[in-house]
Design a protein around this motif. Structure first.
Motif, short mmCIF file in Angstrom:
data_model
loop_
_atom_site.label_atom_id
_atom_site.label_comp_id
_atom_site.label_asym_id
_atom_site.label_seq_id
_atom_site.Cartn_x
_atom_site.Cartn_y
_atom_site.Cartn_z
N GLY A 179 15.50 28.27 1.70
CA GLY A 179 15.39 29.66 2.07
C GLY A 179 14.35 29.82 3.17
N ASN A 180 14.23 31.01 3.70
CA ASN A 180 13.29 31.28 4.77
C ASN A 180 12.02 31.89 4.18
N PRO A 181 10.89 31.19 4.24
CA PRO A 181 9.67 31.73 3.64
C PRO A 181 9.27 33.07 4.25
N VAL A 182 8.87 33.99 3.40
CA VAL A 182 8.38 35.29 3.88
C VAL A 182 6.89 35.39 3.59
N ARG A 183 6.21 36.15 4.42
CA ARG A 183 4.76 36.29 4.33
C ARG A 183 4.35 36.91 2.99
N PRO A 184 3.11 36.63 2.57
CA PRO A 184 2.62 37.24 1.34
C PRO A 184 2.74 38.76 1.32
N ALA A 185 2.56 39.40 2.48
CA ALA A 185 2.69 40.85 2.55
C ALA A 185 4.11 41.29 2.21
N VAL A 186 5.10 40.46 2.55
CA VAL A 186 6.49 40.78 2.23
C VAL A 186 6.73 40.62 0.73
N VAL A 187 6.19 39.56 0.14
CA VAL A 187 6.33 39.37 -1.30
C VAL A 187 5.71 40.54 -2.05
N ALA A 188 4.57 41.02 -1.57
CA ALA A 188 3.93 42.18 -2.19
C ALA A 188 4.80 43.41 -2.04
N ALA A 189 5.37 43.62 -0.86
CA ALA A 189 6.23 44.79 -0.62
C ALA A 189 7.50 44.73 -1.44
N ALA A 190 7.95 43.52 -1.75
CA ALA A 190 9.19 43.36 -2.53
C ALA A 190 9.07 43.93 -3.93
N ALA A 191 7.86 44.17 -4.39
CA ALA A 191 7.66 44.76 -5.72
C ALA A 191 7.95 46.26 -5.74
N THR A 192 8.12 46.87 -4.54
CA THR A 192 8.40 48.30 -4.46
C THR A 192 9.89 48.54 -4.63
N PRO A 193 10.32 49.23 -5.68
CA PRO A 193 11.75 49.46 -5.88
C PRO A 193 12.32 50.43 -4.85
N TYR A 194 13.60 50.30 -4.61
CA TYR A 194 14.27 51.23 -3.68
C TYR A 194 14.47 52.57 -4.37
N VAL A 195 14.09 53.62 -3.67
CA VAL A 195 14.25 54.98 -4.20
C VAL A 195 15.33 55.67 -3.39
N ALA A 196 16.31 56.25 -4.07
CA ALA A 196 17.42 56.91 -3.39
C ALA A 196 16.91 57.97 -2.41
N PRO A 197 17.56 58.11 -1.26
CA PRO A 197 17.09 59.04 -0.24
C PRO A 197 16.95 60.47 -0.75
N GLY A 198 15.87 61.09 -0.32
CA GLY A 198 15.64 62.50 -0.62
C GLY A 198 15.13 63.17 0.64
N ASP A 199 14.04 63.91 0.54
CA ASP A 199 13.40 64.52 1.70
C ASP A 199 11.94 64.08 1.74
N PRO A 200 11.49 63.50 2.86
CA PRO A 200 12.29 63.26 4.06
C PRO A 200 13.15 62.00 3.94
N LEU A 201 14.09 61.88 4.86
CA LEU A 201 14.90 60.67 4.98
C LEU A 201 14.16 59.72 5.91
N ARG A 202 13.71 58.61 5.39
CA ARG A 202 12.84 57.73 6.16
C ARG A 202 13.66 56.65 6.87
#
Length: 370
Positions: free
Chosen positions: A166-189
């Motif tokens: 696999g392609n190694p990702v930075r520690p900051a990416v591994v940390a961000a991966a813990a954030t679950p996806y939240v369905a779009p609301g307001d605002p749409l980011r």
């Protein structure tokens, strides 16, 4: 296995984010194992090599084979030859346990110097098709780490050396991966970027596409867009005229966190971008860089598209009208965006850095025992 702290590992990478980010991830994984890592690269690394201390960054001469003109080829050969002897001197001084190349022509002198000097060496390729520099080095090294399976169907000699990490990702990416996806609301980011060096096509197309959206949808948007230095002012002005909330900059050091905060991404499809979209699990519209000899970005985007996590648009199809239609359709179907996020996450390999670190130590130990 190699005794921690006994000898450093030298990583070689071209000076762009796509090459340096996986090298940074490997360095973090090796540091956890007590192994010091040095980076050999070109001068572009000043912007993207921030994870390495000044004392562990070494610049060697290199050049890209970009022309068949005999004079240009001669100059390139001279630069690479100079880099080779600089790399040999660096190897003699550092005495690394192993040398790992991450692609780009700046990796050729140090990896070739290691292979010819008997220093254990391996390469990692981040793309779905192997790059030219790595293709040249592949027969010389002891092992090849790949980001995707079955990359050497026609080359059994290289397939025998290959390990899927696999392609190694930075520690900051591994940390961000813990954030679950939240369905779009307001605002749409909406996050827009063109890779570590930006892309003019995003500045040309995306604001124009936003202008074609219904005013009610435009009013719900919050856009973060990376633009080249020379394009920042015009992109900012375009969104200002549309009264769209937008943050424009030439570089975002916290891009992983911004990926995690987004509902949808529009970007190129470099290897690190695709790996990070998968790791964090975010839906995307991907526009591969055209005219590349190996069509690596087209292949990379195809991995996410096949999984259901992305829409791949060729640059010819990437028009304001087409993009506006895709954006309107996706933002009107939040359940589809949620499903795309999960599909992108399904192809992630969050342990890639650890897999690669173990392969490096295995190659180093095998070289020590010879």
């Amino acid at each position: 296995m190699l005794a921690p702290g006994r000898a450093p590992v030298l990583v070689a990478a071209g000076g762009t984010g796509g090459h340096l980010f996986p090298a940074e991830a490997l360095a973090a994984a090796l540091a956890q194992r007590g192994i010091q890592v040095h980076l050999v690269t070109d001068r572009r690394a000043e912007r993207y090599g921030g994870a390495f201390s000044e004392q562990t960054i070494h610049v060697v001469s290199s050049a890209t084979v970009a022309s068949r003109n005999p004079i240009a080829l001669g100059r390139t050969a001279v630069m690479l030859g100079r880099g080779y002897f600089q790399a040999r001197a660096l190897l003699a001084r550092l005495k690394p346990a192993a040398v790992v190349g991450f692609g780009g022509y700046p990796t050729v002198p140090p990896v070739l110097a290691a292979a010819w000097a008997g220093v254990p060496s391996l390469i990692h390729d981040a793309n779905a098709v192997i790059g030219r520099a790595n293709r040249f080095l592949a027969p010389q090294v002891a092992a090849i780490a790949t980001s995707f399976p079955d990359m050497f169907g026609q080359r059994p000699d290289l397939a025998a050396k290959a390990t899927l990490t696999g392609n190694p990702v930075r520690p900051a990416v591994v940390a961000a991966a813990a954030t679950p996806y939240v369905a779009p609301g307001d605002p749409l980011r909406l996050l827009v970027f063109g890779g570590s060096q930006g892309a003019r096509i995003m500045a040309d197309i995306v604001p124009a596409a936003i202008g074609l959206l219904e005013p009610a949808l435009r009013a719900r948007l919050a856009i973060v867009q990376q633009a080249r230095d020379e394009d920042v002012a015009r992109v900012r002005d375009a969104y200002g005229r549309l009264a769209v909330a937008a943050e424009i900059a030439s570089f975002f050091a916290d891009l992983p966190a911004r990926l995690a905060a987004s509902h949808l991404i529009v970007s190129r499809s470099g290897a690190s971008t695709v790996a990070e979209l998968a790791a964090i699990g975010r839906p995307s519209i991907l526009v591969p860089l055209p005219h590349a000899l190996d069509q690596d970005q087209f292949a990379n985007a195809g991995v996410l598209e096949t999984a259901g996590g992305a829409i791949r648009l060729s640059q010819d199809a990437f028009t304001p009208r087409r993009l506006a239609a895709e954006l309107a359709g996706l933002f009107a179907a939040p359940q589809r965006l949620t499903a795309m996020a999960a599909a992108a996450r399904s192809v992630a390999r969050l342990d890639a850095a650890d897999r690669l670190a173990e392969l490096v130590l295995k190659v180093a130990a095998a070289g020590t025992n010879q």
